[in-house]
Scaffold this active site. Structure first.
Site, mmCIF file in Angstrom:
data_model
loop_
_atom_site.group_PDB
_atom_site.id
_atom_site.type_symbol
_atom_site.label_atom_id
_atom_site.label_comp_id
_atom_site.label_asym_id
_atom_site.label_seq_id
_atom_site.Cartn_x
_atom_site.Cartn_y
_atom_site.Cartn_z
ATOM 1 N N SER A 97 0.698 -1.122 0.037
ATOM 2 C CA SER A 97 -0.066 0.145 -0.051
ATOM 3 C C SER A 97 0.711 1.075 -0.169
ATOM 4 C CB SER A 97 -0.847 0.093 1.135
ATOM 5 O OG SER A 97 -1.481 -1.234 1.424
ATOM 6 N N LYS A 172 -6.266 3.128 -2.619
ATOM 7 C CA LYS A 172 -6.071 2.284 -1.409
ATOM 8 C C LYS A 172 -5.986 3.284 -0.165
ATOM 9 C CE LYS A 172 -4.906 -0.975 1.414
ATOM 10 N NZ LYS A 172 -5.973 -2.112 1.803
ATOM 11 N N LYS A 241 0.434 5.181 8.312
ATOM 12 C CA LYS A 241 0.889 5.314 7.037
ATOM 13 C C LYS A 241 -0.124 5.567 5.954
ATOM 14 C CE LYS A 241 1.588 1.811 4.712
ATOM 15 N NZ LYS A 241 1.113 0.960 3.820
HETATM 16 P P1 NDP Z 1 4.350 -6.890 8.110
HETATM 17 O O1 NDP Z 1 4.876 -5.813 8.804
HETATM 18 O O2 NDP Z 1 3.706 -7.913 8.701
HETATM 19 O O3 NDP Z 1 5.643 -7.449 7.099
HETATM 20 C C1 NDP Z 1 6.156 -6.512 6.343
HETATM 21 C C2 NDP Z 1 7.306 -7.323 5.554
HETATM 22 O O4 NDP Z 1 8.228 -6.491 4.637
HETATM 23 C C3 NDP Z 1 8.131 -8.260 6.153
HETATM 24 O O5 NDP Z 1 8.289 -9.398 5.145
HETATM 25 C C4 NDP Z 1 9.570 -7.891 6.302
HETATM 26 O O6 NDP Z 1 10.666 -8.579 6.540
HETATM 27 C C5 NDP Z 1 9.743 -6.938 5.158
HETATM 28 N N1 NDP Z 1 10.248 -5.550 5.298
HETATM 29 C C6 NDP Z 1 9.942 -4.680 6.146
HETATM 30 N N2 NDP Z 1 10.706 -3.663 5.933
HETATM 31 C C7 NDP Z 1 11.605 -3.809 5.029
HETATM 32 C C8 NDP Z 1 12.764 -3.371 4.401
HETATM 33 N N3 NDP Z 1 13.083 -2.105 4.483
HETATM 34 N N4 NDP Z 1 13.302 -4.107 3.340
HETATM 35 C C9 NDP Z 1 13.023 -5.058 3.006
HETATM 36 N N5 NDP Z 1 11.726 -6.103 3.424
HETATM 37 C C10 NDP Z 1 11.333 -5.028 4.519
HETATM 38 O O7 NDP Z 1 3.393 -6.137 6.851
HETATM 39 P P2 NDP Z 1 2.203 -6.683 6.391
HETATM 40 O O8 NDP Z 1 2.492 -7.855 5.634
HETATM 41 O O9 NDP Z 1 0.846 -6.543 7.045
HETATM 42 O O10 NDP Z 1 1.977 -5.603 5.049
HETATM 43 C C11 NDP Z 1 2.584 -5.224 4.058
HETATM 44 C C12 NDP Z 1 2.037 -4.329 2.782
HETATM 45 O O11 NDP Z 1 0.751 -4.667 2.811
HETATM 46 C C13 NDP Z 1 1.943 -2.937 3.632
HETATM 47 O O12 NDP Z 1 1.868 -1.952 2.716
HETATM 48 C C14 NDP Z 1 0.317 -2.906 4.228
HETATM 49 O O13 NDP Z 1 -0.061 -1.655 4.441
HETATM 50 C C15 NDP Z 1 -0.530 -3.617 3.294
HETATM 51 N N6 NDP Z 1 -1.573 -4.276 3.578
HETATM 52 C C16 NDP Z 1 -1.431 -5.214 4.746
HETATM 53 C C17 NDP Z 1 -2.657 -5.888 5.111
HETATM 54 C C18 NDP Z 1 -2.791 -6.480 6.388
HETATM 55 O O14 NDP Z 1 -3.924 -6.968 6.731
HETATM 56 N N7 NDP Z 1 -1.729 -6.888 6.920
HETATM 57 C C19 NDP Z 1 -4.176 -5.627 4.402
HETATM 58 C C20 NDP Z 1 -3.667 -4.854 3.236
HETATM 59 C C21 NDP Z 1 -2.756 -4.242 2.951
HETATM 60 P P3 NDP Z 1 11.104 -9.170 7.975
HETATM 61 O O15 NDP Z 1 10.403 -10.426 7.854
HETATM 62 O O16 NDP Z 1 12.587 -9.258 7.840
HETATM 63 O O17 NDP Z 1 10.594 -8.246 8.933
#
Ligand code: NDP
Length: 302
Positions: A97, A172, A241
């Protein structure tokens, strides 16, 4: 056979990627914390890459799902970055997002290499991702979307072309700003009713067959707040965010937007108070603290 890479095995990325680990797809995964990718690879038979560059090599489609657009942009550069290996003709589909300005900058840089870009954020939450029933809102060229539609259809039930690059991000953000408003507003109303002696369970029962209902009142409050379960599926930090992106969008478009700007401020404060790991529904705890009452069923279980 589409050659796909998935980068970002977080709360929603993991169930999305699971739908790509299927016969007929050649899947490579990468995650910043390697252990999660190893566990995913072992469980679902996907190859695990040691860097974004390795993940992107020879791929037709690279899907990213990270917290913010800046995290995706940071994966482009350097010897281990996506640009080092992404072949011309490939498409980067960013399911983060994200924000429009960063998406447009990435799209321009990728276009110089003949690589396509779509911003393709999703809605439907972790439960929707598990079912493969997400809504995918896509910004970019329609022809690029058609080229990757079969990949998006693995986790998306409804795939909507919203406009040029950044259009998916904008839509979104506005959707999630509405979610934030419903969460905060419903919490305010229920705290006031609780103090006035009305059982919040009774209040929700009535609201949910009346005109004040929303996804927050119908699902989030009964399942997460009234129950005091507060499961962690979508971090408040990520919703904050999203509200920030929507508030910026309204300012850029010169729209008078006091509700969006105030919601942005309220969620920023809530995030500071509750921290980076709190779930979005936990914002109700802040309203409860400020109002001096909890949203609990008075008669016991909700
Ligand atoms: P999480 O915080 O659960 O996971 C984030 C992921 O990104 C992890 O795999 C993490 O890796 C990785 N990550 C974080 N920072 C970095 C970085 N600087 N470089 C590389 N990898 C990184 O987030 P979500 O999965 O919940 O959300 C992901 C996206 O989807 C967001 O934009 C969110 O707004 C959107 N979203 C989420 C929903 C939800 O219900 N959760 C619903 C709809 C949209 P590591 O394992 O190393 O921490």
């Amino acid at each position: 056979m589409p050659r796909v890479a998935f980068l970002g095995l977080g709360a929603i990325g993991t169930p999305m990627a699971r739908h790509l680990a299927r016969p007929g797809f050649d899947l490579v995964v990468w995650n910043r914390t390697r252990a999660k990718a190893d566990a995913f690879g072992a469980a679902h038979g996907a190859r695990v890459a040691t860097s974004p560059a390795e993940a992107a090599r020879d791929r037709d489609v690279v899907v990213t799902c990270l917290p913010v657009s800046a995290d995706v942009e940071a994966l482009l550069d350097g010897p281990d970055g996506l640009l080092a290996t992404l072949p011309a003709g490939a498409v980067l589909v960013d399911c983060t997002s994200g924000d429009g300005p960063t998406s447009r900058r990435m799209a321009a840089r990728l276009a110089e290499r003949g690589v396509g870009f779509l911003d393709a954020p999703v809605s439907g939450g972790v439960a929707g991702a598990e079912k493969g029933a997400l809504t995918v809102m896509v910004g970019g060229e329609a022809a690029t979307l058609e080229a990757v539609r079969a990949v998006l259809a693995c986790f998306g039930q409804k795939i909507v072309h919203c406009g040029a690059v950044g259009a998916g991000d904008a839509l979104k953000a506005v959707n999630n700003a509405l979610l934030a408003m419903h969460l905060w507003g419903t919490a305010e109303g229920l705290v006031a009713l609780a103090k006035a002696g009305v059982d919040p369970a009774v209040a929700l029962d009535v609201i949910n067959t009346s005109s004040g209902r929303s996804n927050a009142s119908m699902n989030l409050f009964p399942e997460r707040v009234l129950s005091r379960a507060f499961p962690r599926t979508f971090r408040l930090a990520l919703l904050d965010k999203d509200v920030g992106i929507a508030a910026d969008l309204a300012r850029e478009q010169r729209v008078v937007s006091p509700l969006l700007q105030m919601t942005n401020e309220l969620f920023r404060q809530a995030r500071l108070e509750l921290g980076e790991e709190a779930d979005h529904a936990e914002v109700a705890r802040v309203v409860e603290r400020l109002g001096g009452a909890e949203i609990r069923a008075l008669g016991g279980n909700a």
